[in-house]
Design an enzyme around this catalytic site. Structure first.
Site, PDB file in Angstrom:
ATOM      1  N   ASN A  75       0.806  -1.232   0.000  1.00  0.00           N
ATOM      2  CA  ASN A  75       0.000   0.000   0.000  1.00  0.00           C
ATOM      3  C   ASN A  75       0.836   1.278   0.000  1.00  0.00           C
ATOM      4  O   ASN A  75       0.378   2.310  -0.484  1.00  0.00           O
ATOM      5  CB  ASN A  75      -1.042  -0.020   1.127  1.00  0.00           C
ATOM      6  CG  ASN A  75      -0.434  -0.058   2.491  1.00  0.00           C
ATOM      7  OD1 ASN A  75       0.741  -0.368   2.659  1.00  0.00           O
ATOM      8  ND2 ASN A  75      -1.221   0.251   3.506  1.00  0.00           N
ATOM      9  N   LYS A  98      12.291  -7.593   1.372  1.00  0.00           N
ATOM     10  CA  LYS A  98      11.342  -8.455   0.646  1.00  0.00           C
ATOM     11  C   LYS A  98      10.061  -7.647   0.461  1.00  0.00           C
ATOM     12  O   LYS A  98       9.269  -7.487   1.383  1.00  0.00           O
ATOM     13  CB  LYS A  98      11.055  -9.743   1.441  1.00  0.00           C
ATOM     14  CG  LYS A  98      10.642 -10.867   0.583  1.00  0.00           C
ATOM     15  CD  LYS A  98       9.231 -11.379   0.562  1.00  0.00           C
ATOM     16  CE  LYS A  98       7.984 -10.862   1.010  1.00  0.00           C
ATOM     17  NZ  LYS A  98       6.995 -10.574  -0.066  1.00  0.00           N
ATOM     18  N   ALA A 100       6.254  -6.603  -1.259  1.00  0.00           N
ATOM     19  CA  ALA A 100       5.041  -7.371  -1.549  1.00  0.00           C
ATOM     20  C   ALA A 100       5.078  -7.855  -2.993  1.00  0.00           C
ATOM     21  O   ALA A 100       5.665  -7.203  -3.862  1.00  0.00           O
ATOM     22  CB  ALA A 100       3.812  -6.497  -1.327  1.00  0.00           C
ATOM     23  N   GLU A 101       4.411  -8.978  -3.245  1.00  0.00           N
ATOM     24  CA  GLU A 101       4.388  -9.525  -4.598  1.00  0.00           C
ATOM     25  C   GLU A 101       3.780  -8.519  -5.584  1.00  0.00           C
ATOM     26  O   GLU A 101       4.227  -8.397  -6.714  1.00  0.00           O
ATOM     27  CB  GLU A 101       3.583 -10.826  -4.643  1.00  0.00           C
ATOM     28  CG  GLU A 101       3.744 -11.547  -5.968  1.00  0.00           C
ATOM     29  CD  GLU A 101       2.554 -12.428  -6.331  1.00  0.00           C
ATOM     30  OE1 GLU A 101       1.410 -12.106  -5.964  1.00  0.00           O
ATOM     31  OE2 GLU A 101       2.787 -13.445  -6.994  1.00  0.00           O
ATOM     32  N   GLU A 176       4.982  -3.332  12.489  1.00  0.00           N
ATOM     33  CA  GLU A 176       3.955  -2.312  12.222  1.00  0.00           C
ATOM     34  C   GLU A 176       2.779  -3.053  11.614  1.00  0.00           C
ATOM     35  O   GLU A 176       2.805  -3.413  10.431  1.00  0.00           O
ATOM     36  CB  GLU A 176       4.491  -1.268  11.226  1.00  0.00           C
ATOM     37  CG  GLU A 176       5.661  -0.450  11.731  1.00  0.00           C
ATOM     38  CD  GLU A 176       5.269   0.550  12.798  1.00  0.00           C
ATOM     39  OE1 GLU A 176       4.056   0.811  12.979  1.00  0.00           O
ATOM     40  OE2 GLU A 176       6.171   1.064  13.466  1.00  0.00           O
ATOM     41  N   CYS A 210      -3.097   1.630   6.994  1.00  0.00           N
ATOM     42  CA  CYS A 210      -3.290   1.056   8.331  1.00  0.00           C
ATOM     43  C   CYS A 210      -3.819   2.090   9.311  1.00  0.00           C
ATOM     44  O   CYS A 210      -4.363   1.719  10.346  1.00  0.00           O
ATOM     45  CB  CYS A 210      -1.978   0.490   8.825  1.00  0.00           C
ATOM     46  SG  CYS A 210      -0.664   1.694   8.705  1.00  0.00           S
ATOM     47  N   GLU A 385       8.646   3.793  14.297  1.00  0.00           N
ATOM     48  CA  GLU A 385       9.425   4.167  13.111  1.00  0.00           C
ATOM     49  C   GLU A 385       9.398   5.682  12.939  1.00  0.00           C
ATOM     50  O   GLU A 385       8.493   6.362  13.429  1.00  0.00           O
ATOM     51  CB  GLU A 385       8.841   3.486  11.876  1.00  0.00           C
ATOM     52  CG  GLU A 385       9.023   1.979  11.947  1.00  0.00           C
ATOM     53  CD  GLU A 385       8.734   1.269  10.637  1.00  0.00           C
ATOM     54  OE1 GLU A 385       7.869   1.707   9.882  1.00  0.00           O
ATOM     55  OE2 GLU A 385       9.402   0.245  10.392  1.00  0.00           O
TER      56      GLU A 385
HETATM   57  P1  NAP Z   1       0.325  -8.987   4.505  1.00  0.00           P
HETATM   58  O1  NAP Z   1      -0.472 -10.002   3.776  1.00  0.00           O
HETATM   59  O2  NAP Z   1       0.715  -9.275   5.894  1.00  0.00           O
HETATM   60  O3  NAP Z   1       1.599  -8.704   3.565  1.00  0.00           O
HETATM   61  C1  NAP Z   1       2.612  -7.822   3.934  1.00  0.00           C
HETATM   62  C2  NAP Z   1       3.968  -8.359   3.486  1.00  0.00           C
HETATM   63  O4  NAP Z   1       4.213  -9.604   4.159  1.00  0.00           O
HETATM   64  C3  NAP Z   1       4.043  -8.670   1.982  1.00  0.00           C
HETATM   65  O5  NAP Z   1       5.358  -8.441   1.558  1.00  0.00           O
HETATM   66  C4  NAP Z   1       3.706 -10.143   1.942  1.00  0.00           C
HETATM   67  O6  NAP Z   1       4.212 -10.791   0.793  1.00  0.00           O
HETATM   68  C5  NAP Z   1       4.449 -10.606   3.184  1.00  0.00           C
HETATM   69  N1  NAP Z   1       4.001 -11.892   3.714  1.00  0.00           N
HETATM   70  C6  NAP Z   1       2.748 -12.412   3.721  1.00  0.00           C
HETATM   71  N2  NAP Z   1       2.769 -13.633   4.320  1.00  0.00           N
HETATM   72  C7  NAP Z   1       4.054 -13.864   4.706  1.00  0.00           C
HETATM   73  C8  NAP Z   1       4.719 -14.948   5.362  1.00  0.00           C
HETATM   74  N3  NAP Z   1       4.072 -16.039   5.771  1.00  0.00           N
HETATM   75  N4  NAP Z   1       6.060 -14.834   5.564  1.00  0.00           N
HETATM   76  C9  NAP Z   1       6.734 -13.752   5.163  1.00  0.00           C
HETATM   77  N5  NAP Z   1       6.169 -12.696   4.526  1.00  0.00           N
HETATM   78  C10 NAP Z   1       4.830 -12.754   4.308  1.00  0.00           C
HETATM   79  O7  NAP Z   1      -0.412  -7.594   4.559  1.00  0.00           O
HETATM   80  P2  NAP Z   1      -1.371  -6.964   3.482  1.00  0.00           P
HETATM   81  O8  NAP Z   1      -2.731  -7.483   3.781  1.00  0.00           O
HETATM   82  O9  NAP Z   1      -0.844  -7.055   2.129  1.00  0.00           O
HETATM   83  O10 NAP Z   1      -1.268  -5.421   3.923  1.00  0.00           O
HETATM   84  C11 NAP Z   1      -2.239  -4.770   4.600  1.00  0.00           C
HETATM   85  C12 NAP Z   1      -2.037  -4.865   6.107  1.00  0.00           C
HETATM   86  O11 NAP Z   1      -0.862  -4.175   6.465  1.00  0.00           O
HETATM   87  C13 NAP Z   1      -3.156  -4.203   6.855  1.00  0.00           C
HETATM   88  O12 NAP Z   1      -3.513  -4.970   7.960  1.00  0.00           O
HETATM   89  C14 NAP Z   1      -2.543  -2.883   7.310  1.00  0.00           C
HETATM   90  O13 NAP Z   1      -3.171  -2.343   8.432  1.00  0.00           O
HETATM   91  C15 NAP Z   1      -1.125  -3.271   7.511  1.00  0.00           C
HETATM   92  N6  NAP Z   1      -0.252  -2.108   7.407  1.00  0.00           N
HETATM   93  C16 NAP Z   1       0.324  -1.642   8.547  1.00  0.00           C
HETATM   94  C17 NAP Z   1       1.114  -0.510   8.503  1.00  0.00           C
HETATM   95  C18 NAP Z   1       1.740   0.031   9.749  1.00  0.00           C
HETATM   96  O14 NAP Z   1       2.652   0.856   9.648  1.00  0.00           O
HETATM   97  N7  NAP Z   1       1.319  -0.371  10.930  1.00  0.00           N
HETATM   98  C19 NAP Z   1       1.346   0.132   7.288  1.00  0.00           C
HETATM   99  C20 NAP Z   1       0.756  -0.379   6.132  1.00  0.00           C
HETATM  100  C21 NAP Z   1      -0.042  -1.516   6.223  1.00  0.00           C
HETATM  101  P3  NAP Z   1       3.232 -11.149  -0.440  1.00  0.00           P
HETATM  102  O15 NAP Z   1       2.821  -9.855  -1.050  1.00  0.00           O
HETATM  103  O16 NAP Z   1       4.092 -11.948  -1.345  1.00  0.00           O
HETATM  104  O17 NAP Z   1       2.082 -11.926   0.139  1.00  0.00           O
END
Ligand code: NAP
Length: 405
Positions: A75, A98, A100-101, A176, A210, A385
């Site tokens: 995002n 690493k 996101a895909e 985060e 987020c 951060e």
């Molecule tokens: P996500 O599925 O957790 O993916 C985030 C990253 O983790 C991607 O690079 C993803 O790779 C990777 N990933 C997923 N499964 C993994 C595993 N088993 N091992 C290692 N890496 C893995 O999150 P999302 O749904 O795309 O993103 C939205 C979420 O992020 C929301 O919950 C949002 O609130 C949160 N967010 C938090 C912040 C903050 O600063 N607190 C900022 C932005 C977003 P792939 O793309 O290859 O699956």
């Protein structure tokens, strides 16, 4: 450099559909972390501690933790990297990113810029991978003894998996994770300011940040006026379309699954008595585009008030007392950002102190900036951060005792 900024913004819009103007904003935000932490590198002070024994002198050194593995979401494909990498490099760490895909190009473009800027080879490394490989790559990064630090931004569910992996070698971790931000409008609020803040906080990046508001709590006396003005502002000021079109404020959601989640939350809320004030369905522009939606008559029994929607859905709950609003706001297992609008100074202090979140916006709907500590409490994460605190996530404290003096 200006040319690079434009190119990076266009890459973001191409990667995740974010409107170009927002992508340009992300690039400025992204670059601000490199500048900030380049300055902070000059302030990694140690310490001299008065010793309890006359023949001793005590020093404290700060040293880089070592190799940092950095896992980021789609995002904010540039800023989520620089917010970590800026601090890591300033502390003296090397990094393996690493991305996101869905958004590997921003990470690779940053690598090219790192080369151009003279960062030595091997300091900023990128490992893009397909979603099928993500879990395996994540496991290697979190278990390899050569990696000392994991910094992750993404969902709470993924964060928990990485924490388990990292426990085996007791790595330093920064997390985060997801949010569920409340946005409370008290009777004393300036309603026009509250509407402007609500629009920015809810619909930025089509609701996919987020810190986006996930539930609105509006006090009885101001409720109807707020809902009416909010609906008008949504209809007048938000434009769904192609991110490269200058008029567009709302791009697509990232994928079909994201759209289905918004639909599911609306369907559940309506089946339990919520009313659609505006929006409510997929947008005719394309299958991943969704109409900015406002729901009223929402209760805490509905799914949209219990979990992160991560889309352009604004559910409004009506409340009567401050205590009731704070209790609803705090009834969540996560606590990243929270917002409220009030013009009563005593109430402002009370509520700011009571909200169980890491970041509070008082009469402000957009609060992230480089000098402020970003992070959450509860299951929204660990660590901070940006700001003067961000660099500590990549530093070890070593105490040195000089004896026999
Ligand atoms: P996500 O599925 O957790 O993916 C985030 C990253 O983790 C991607 O690079 C993803 O790779 C990777 N990933 C997923 N499964 C993994 C595993 N088993 N091992 C290692 N890496 C893995 O999150 P999302 O749904 O795309 O993103 C939205 C979420 O992020 C929301 O919950 C949002 O609130 C949160 N967010 C938090 C912040 C903050 O600063 N607190 C900022 C932005 C977003 P792939 O793309 O290859 O699956």
């Amino acid at each position: 450099m200006m040319e690079n900024k434009e190119e990076l913004a266009r890459i973001i819009t191409a990667e995740n559909g974010k409107p170009l103007k927002e992508a340009q904003g992300e690039i400025v935000y992204s670059a601000s972390f490199l500048e900030w932490f380049a300055e902070e590198a000059r302030r990694i002070y140690g310490d001299v501690i008065p010793a309890s024994a006359k023949d001793r002198r005590v020093l404290v050194l700060k040293q880089p933790v070592g190799v940092a593995a950095i896992i980021t979401p789609w995002n904010f494909p540039s800023a989520m990297i620089t917010r970590k990498v800026g601090a890591a490099l300033a502390a003296g760490c090397t990094v393996v990113v690493k991305p996101a895909e869905d958004t590997p190009l921003s990470a690779l473009a940053l690598g090219e810029l790192a080369n151009q800027a003279g960062i030595p080879a091997g300091v900023y490394n990128v490992v893009p991978c397909s979603r099928q490989q993500t879990a395996a790559v994540g496991e290697v990064l979190c278990t390899d003894p050569l990696v000392s630090k994991i910094s992750f931004t993404g969902s709470t569910a993924t964060g928990k998996i990485l924490l388990k992996h990292a426990a085996g070698t007791v790595k330093r971790v920064s997390m985060e994770l997801g949010g569920h931000a409340p946005f409370i409008v008290f009777d004393s609020a300036n309603v026009d300011r509250a509407v402007a803040g609500a629009l920015a906080s809810k619909y930025r990046n089509s609701g996919q940040t987020c810190v986006c508001t996930n539930r609105f709590l509006v006090q009885k006396g101001i409720h109807d006026e707020f809902v009416e003005k909010f609906a008008k502002a949504i209809e007048k000021e938000l434009h769904v379309g192609n991110g490269f079109d200058a008029k567009t404020t709302q791009g697509p959601l990232i994928n079909e699954k994201a759209v289905e989640k918004v639909e599911k939350h609306i369907k559940d809320a309506v089946s339990q008595g919520a009313s659609i004030v505006t929006g409510g369905k997929r947008h005719s522009f394309g299958k991943n585009f969704f109409e900015p939606t406002l729901l009223s008559n929402v209760t805490t029994k509905m799914l949209c008030t219990q979990e992160e929607t991560f889309g352009p859905l604004a559910p409004v709950i009506k409340f009567e007392t401050e205590a009731e609003a704070v209790a609803i706001a705090n009834a969540a297992n996560v606590g990243l950002a929270g917002y409220f609008y009030s013009q009563d100074p005593a109430q402002i202090w009370r509520v700011a102190e009571q909200l169980e979140v890491g970041m509070v916006g008082v009469n402000e709907g957009i609060i992230s900036s480089v000098e402020c500590p970003f992070g959450g409490v509860k299951e929204s994460g660990l660590g901070r951060e940006g700001s003067k605190y961000g660099i500590d996530e990549y530093l070890e404290i070593k105490y040195v005792c000089f004896g026999g003096l």
